[in-house]
Design an enzyme around this catalytic site. Structure first.
Site, PDB file in Angstrom:
ATOM      1  CB  VAL A 215      -0.931   0.021   1.239  1.00  0.00           C
ATOM      2  CG1 VAL A 215      -1.832   1.252   1.211  1.00  0.00           C
ATOM      3  CG2 VAL A 215      -1.767  -1.252   1.304  1.00  0.00           C
ATOM      4  CB  CYS A 216       1.018   4.228   0.311  1.00  0.00           C
ATOM      5  SG  CYS A 216       1.473   5.966   0.258  1.00  0.00           S
ATOM      6  CB  THR A 217       5.839   4.829   0.312  1.00  0.00           C
ATOM      7  OG1 THR A 217       5.469   4.864   1.692  1.00  0.00           O
ATOM      8  CG2 THR A 217       5.462   6.147  -0.353  1.00  0.00           C
TER       9      THR A 217
END
Length: 324
Positions: free
Chosen positions: A108-110
């Site tokens: 998720v995300c970074t």
């Protein structure tokens, strides 16, 4: 009853919503009556101790990562946050050694930065938060980074863009596991859209472009947004900004990062997509409302940008209209 384990990796400076968003989705599936199986959701950090999120919240994991080595999870989720910028080498080593054993690997995300450091993204198409996609591509040239979609599936690997995109991805995984009806019930409970497709852009045309510094150019941007069916030629827009066409085109690109024509194309496409998703208007009516003029012109724009004609796009992503 069958149980599919979901393990979420925790660390200091993790983004709290990257953790709680997907967890709420999977937990919602477990609350459905007579589910075909349940998700066994667990969280773990390297030492099993509490972690402090980037917003200051403290999360207490269920245990250490090592405790789950003997029984690899069905779904391993690696969230993002500031803690991914300077990753603990021990956490990367754990992922390198144990993440390949999970049936489904999710970032998720970074969180994609941690998977990339562990060499788990090599040869795969992935996405991440738009702010780190260039860095990810630069530091890991063997990874195929696509900065546009809100999430990407590539075999057992699933990566998502920033924060709320993790919820979209989790809903897509539940839909894959348990069917659309279950995912729809969870989406309604969380008051989010089920229908955001993975190939939807991470941000709108207005966010993709920078906001112009000069007021006349900002007014032109606003006008384009509010009048996609208007005369949006460079000459007409330049007149609104009280500049010559050449001055306007040069200034617009310098201040927004894209040409006027490109900006107009994005706004019109975005507006058409929303109408196809949210209304029952015909393709011909939508093509006029969005400034394409004819259905054929809109079809060419959709095929070029999205790889699907308007009718196909609507079939895949239209939200059924319900009585209120």
């Amino acid at each position: 009853m069958e149980k599919r384990s979901v393990l979420v990796v925790l660390f200091d400076d993790v983004q709290s919503l990257d953790v709680t968003g997907p967890v709420e989705v999977f937990a919602g599936a477990d609350k459905r009556p007579s589910p075909p199986f349940t998700y066994g959701i667990r969280t773990a950090s390297l030492d099993g101790g509490p972690v402090r999120t980037s917003s200051g919240l403290t999360l207490v994991p269920d245990g250490t990562l090592d405790a789950y080595e003997a029984a690899p999870p069905h779904t391993l989720i690696v969230p993002g946050g500031q803690g991914t910028r300077r990753p603990d080498p021990a956490r990367v080593d754990w992922l390198r050694a144990h993440a390949p054993r999970a049936e489904r690997l999710v970032s998720v995300c970074t969180g994609a930065l941690l998977l990339a450091e562990a060499g788990l993204l090599d040869g795969h198409r992935v996405t991440s938060h738009w702010s780190v996609c260039a860095q990810l591509a630069r530091n890991h040239p063997e990874v195929h980074v696509d900065p546009d979609p809100i999430f990407v599936r590539d075999g057992r690997l699933a990566t998502s863009a920033g924060v709320t995109a993790g919820i979209d991805l989790a809903l897509a995984l539940v839909e894959e596991d348990m069917g659309r009806e279950t995912a729809l019930v969870i989406a309604r409970h969380l008051v989010v859209f089920l229908r955001r497709p993975g190939n939807q852009a991470q941000f709108s045309a207005q966010l993709a472009a920078q906001t112009a510094q000069r007021e006349p150019l900002r007014e032109v941007q606003q006008y384009i947004t509010e009048h996609p069916d208007g005369d949006l030629s460079v000459e007409a827009l330049a007149a609104r900004a009280r500049l010559s066409p050449r001055q306007f085109a040069r200034a617009f690109r310098a201040e927004t990062g894209m040409t006027p024509g490109r900006y107009v194309d994005r706004v019109r496409l975005e507006h058409a997509r929303r109408l196809l998703e949210d209304t029952g208007d015909g393709v011909e009516e939508i093509s006029r409302a969005c400034g394409y003029g004819t259905p054929e012109a809109m079809r060419r724009a959709f095929t070029k940008a999205l790889g699907a004609a308007p009718a196909e796009y609507r079939r895949r992503f239209h939200a059924p209209l319900t009585a209120r």
